[in-house]
Design a protein around this motif. Structure first.
Motif, PDB file in Angstrom:
ATOM      1  N   ASP A  66      60.753  49.586  45.534  1.00 46.85           N
ATOM      2  CA  ASP A  66      61.557  50.391  46.439  1.00 46.85           C
ATOM      3  C   ASP A  66      63.057  50.318  46.147  1.00 46.85           C
ATOM      4  OD1 ASP A  66      59.286  50.809  48.667  1.00 46.85           O
ATOM      5  OD2 ASP A  66      59.322  48.691  48.148  1.00 46.85           O
ATOM      6  N   ILE A  67      63.598  49.091  46.168  1.00 47.45           N
ATOM      7  CA  ILE A  67      65.046  48.902  46.153  1.00 47.45           C
ATOM      8  C   ILE A  67      65.682  49.463  44.892  1.00 47.45           C
ATOM      9  CG2 ILE A  67      66.891  47.168  46.214  1.00 47.45           C
ATOM     10  CD1 ILE A  67      64.939  45.369  47.825  1.00 47.45           C
ATOM     11  N   GLY A  68      64.991  49.325  43.756  1.00 49.15           N
ATOM     12  CA  GLY A  68      65.553  49.763  42.497  1.00 49.15           C
ATOM     13  C   GLY A  68      65.353  51.235  42.176  1.00 49.15           C
ATOM     14  N   LYS A  69      64.721  51.967  43.104  1.00 55.83           N
ATOM     15  CA  LYS A  69      64.487  53.394  42.874  1.00 55.83           C
ATOM     16  C   LYS A  69      65.643  54.221  43.420  1.00 55.83           C
ATOM     17  CE  LYS A  69      59.420  53.211  42.814  1.00 55.83           C
ATOM     18  NZ  LYS A  69      58.175  53.701  43.449  1.00 55.83           N
ATOM     19  N   SER A  70      65.827  55.401  42.849  1.00 55.68           N
ATOM     20  CA  SER A  70      66.959  56.249  43.233  1.00 55.68           C
ATOM     21  C   SER A  70      66.831  56.780  44.653  1.00 55.68           C
ATOM     22  CB  SER A  70      67.079  57.425  42.252  1.00 55.68           C
ATOM     23  OG  SER A  70      65.883  58.199  42.248  1.00 55.68           O
ATOM     24  N   ASN A  71      65.607  56.811  45.203  1.00 54.17           N
ATOM     25  CA  ASN A  71      65.420  57.355  46.548  1.00 54.17           C
ATOM     26  C   ASN A  71      65.432  56.278  47.627  1.00 54.17           C
ATOM     27  OD1 ASN A  71      62.943  56.148  45.994  1.00 54.17           O
ATOM     28  ND2 ASN A  71      61.726  57.783  46.920  1.00 54.17           N
ATOM     29  N   PHE A  72      65.887  55.060  47.293  1.00 54.91           N
ATOM     30  CA  PHE A  72      65.916  53.998  48.299  1.00 54.91           C
ATOM     31  C   PHE A  72      66.845  54.420  49.431  1.00 54.91           C
ATOM     32  CE2 PHE A  72      67.287  49.597  49.697  1.00 54.91           C
ATOM     33  CZ  PHE A  72      66.098  49.320  50.346  1.00 54.91           C
ATOM     34  N   ASN A  73      66.319  54.408  50.646  1.00 58.46           N
ATOM     35  CA  ASN A  73      66.997  55.003  51.788  1.00 58.46           C
ATOM     36  C   ASN A  73      68.069  54.086  52.362  1.00 58.46           C
ATOM     37  OD1 ASN A  73      67.239  55.703  54.821  1.00 58.46           O
ATOM     38  ND2 ASN A  73      66.104  57.447  53.988  1.00 58.46           N
ATOM     39  N   PRO A  74      69.261  54.609  52.658  1.00 63.99           N
ATOM     40  CA  PRO A  74      70.330  53.784  53.246  1.00 63.99           C
ATOM     41  C   PRO A  74      69.924  53.123  54.554  1.00 63.99           C
ATOM     42  CG  PRO A  74      71.219  55.883  52.495  1.00 63.99           C
ATOM     43  CD  PRO A  74      69.729  55.985  52.371  1.00 63.99           C
TER      44      PRO A  74
END
Length: 309
Positions: A134-142
Motif C-alpha cells: 500500500d504505502i509504496g504505491k502511487s495511489n496511497f491515500n493521504p
C-alpha cells in the motif's frame, strides 16, 4: 500489553513473514517513513524468494525473532501479506515477544500472526496498510497517512461517517476488545491451538477477491463454530472485488450479510474502509472499543502507551 509509542528518530524494522514483497513498492515506501522521521532497518532475509513464500519458514521466523530481540527496533512492519504466516505460528518464541513488546503492524495474511501473538502474549498489535502492498504505491491515500499519528501519541481512533458511509445491519451498541481481520484467515485458524477467541469481543472482518458464495461459506463455518453468536458486535470492513465471478445466479454480498446478521441480536455495522482498500484506516487490535449503530461509529482505545524519553 501495550507497546510503547514511537519517538521521532526511532528505528523501525520491516520483515516479510508471508509472500515475497514487491521490492519497487517497498523501496518507494521508505520515503514515507523518512517523512515520519523514522529510520528503517530491512530484515536480512527480506529479499528471499521460495516459491510463494518470502524464503523458508526458518529464515522468516529468524527475521521476526531478530526484530523483536533488537532493542534498537521500536516497531515492526510487515512488508506485505499473501500467504505463509500460518506456517510460522507453532515455532514462534512467544516468550521472546512477551519480553520485548513493540508495535507490530500489518493486515491480510498477517491476521494469523495478529491472532496468535495476541492470544499467546496479550500484546496489542495494529491492523494497517503495509509498505509494499500500500504505502509504496502511487495511489496511497493521504487519509490513510493520518492514522499513523496514533503510533506517536496514545489516541482514540474514532471512525464515523466523516470517513465513509456506514450501514446498519442490526441495531445496538456494544463494548469489547476489537479482534479479527481477514475473514479467510480467521476461518483457517479454527480447530487449531490458535483458533480465534470471539467471546465478548467485537469481531472485525474484511476480505478481497472472494465471490459471495465463498464469503457465505466462511460465515457459515464461523457460525457453526459459534464464533458469531458469542461476539458482542460485528464490524464489517472492506470486501474489495467480492462479486460474482461468472454468469451463474448468485446472491450479492449485501444479501449474504443480511442473511447472517439481520437477526443476530448484536450490533452489526458495515462500510468501514478497513482492509484491501484506499483509504485504509489503521486500528489497534486487542484494545477495548465501542461499536454503536445509533451514532454510526466505532471508537477504539489507544494501542500504544507513552514512550520513554
Amino acid at each position: 500489553m501495550l507497546p510503547q509509542a514511537l519517538q521521532p528518530g526511532d528505528q523501525i524494522g520491516i520483515v516479510a513473514p508471508a509472500s515475497p514483497p514487491n521490492l519497487s513498492h517497498l523501496n518507494s515506501s521508505l520515503t514515507f517513513f523518512k517523512k515520519l522521521n523514522l529510520k528503517v532497518k530491512l530484515a536480512p532475509n527480506l529479499k528471499c524468494v521460495d516459491g510463494y513464500l518470502a524464503g523458508s519458514d526458518e529464515v522468516r521466523i529468524s527475521d521476526l525473532h531478530m526484530m523483536f530481540e533488537d532493542p534498537d527496533i521500536k516497531a515492526i512492519f510487515c512488508a506485505c501479506g499473501g500467504y505463509g504466516t500460518s506456517r510460522l505460528v507453532s515455532n514462534l518464541d512467544y516468550n521472546l515477544i512477551s519480553q520485548n513488546p513493540k508495535i507490530f503492524w500489518g493486515y491480510s495474511d498477517i491476521t494469523y500472526l495478529h491472532t496468535a501473538i495476541r492470544q499467546q502474549t496479550g500484546l496489542i498489535t495494529f491492523h494497517g496498510p503495509m509498505p509494499a502492498s500500500d504505502i509504496g504505491k502511487s495511489n496511497f491515500n493521504p487519509q490513510s497517512e493520518l492514522f499513523f499519528k496514533q503510533l506517536f501519541l496514545p489516541t482514540n481512533v474514532t471512525y464515523d461517517e466523516s470517513i465513509s458511509p456506514l450501514t446498519v445491519i442490526h441495531e445496538g451498541e456494544a463494548t469489547g476488545e476489537l479482534v479479527g481481520g481477514n475473514l479467510s484467515l480467521i476461518v483457517s485458524s479454527l480447530g487449531t491451538p490458535y483458533e480465534i477467541n470471539t467471546q465478548n469481543k467485537l469481531l472485525l472482518i474484511e476480505d478481497v477477491d472472494e465471490p459471495p458464495y465463498r464469503i457465505d461459506s466462511y460465515l457459515s463455518q464461523l457460525k457453526h463454530a459459534e464464533k458469531l453468536q458469542v461476539a458482542n458486535g460485528i464490524v464489517i470492513g472492506d470486501f474489495h472485488n467480492c462479486t460474482p465471478k461468472d454468469q451463474r445466479p448468485s446472491w450479492s454480498l449485501t444479501e449474504v450479510f443480511q442473511d447472517y446478521f439481520q437477526e443476530i441480536g448484536i450490533p452489526v455495522l458495515k462500510g468501514f474502509k478497513i482492509g484491501h482498500c484506499q483509504p485504509h484506516i489503521s486500528i489497534p487490535l486487542g484494545t477495548k472499543a465501542i461499536l454503536s449503530t445509533h451514532t454510526k461509529s466505532l471508537i477504539v482505545q489507544p494501542g500504544v502507551k507513552e514512550g520513554q524519553v
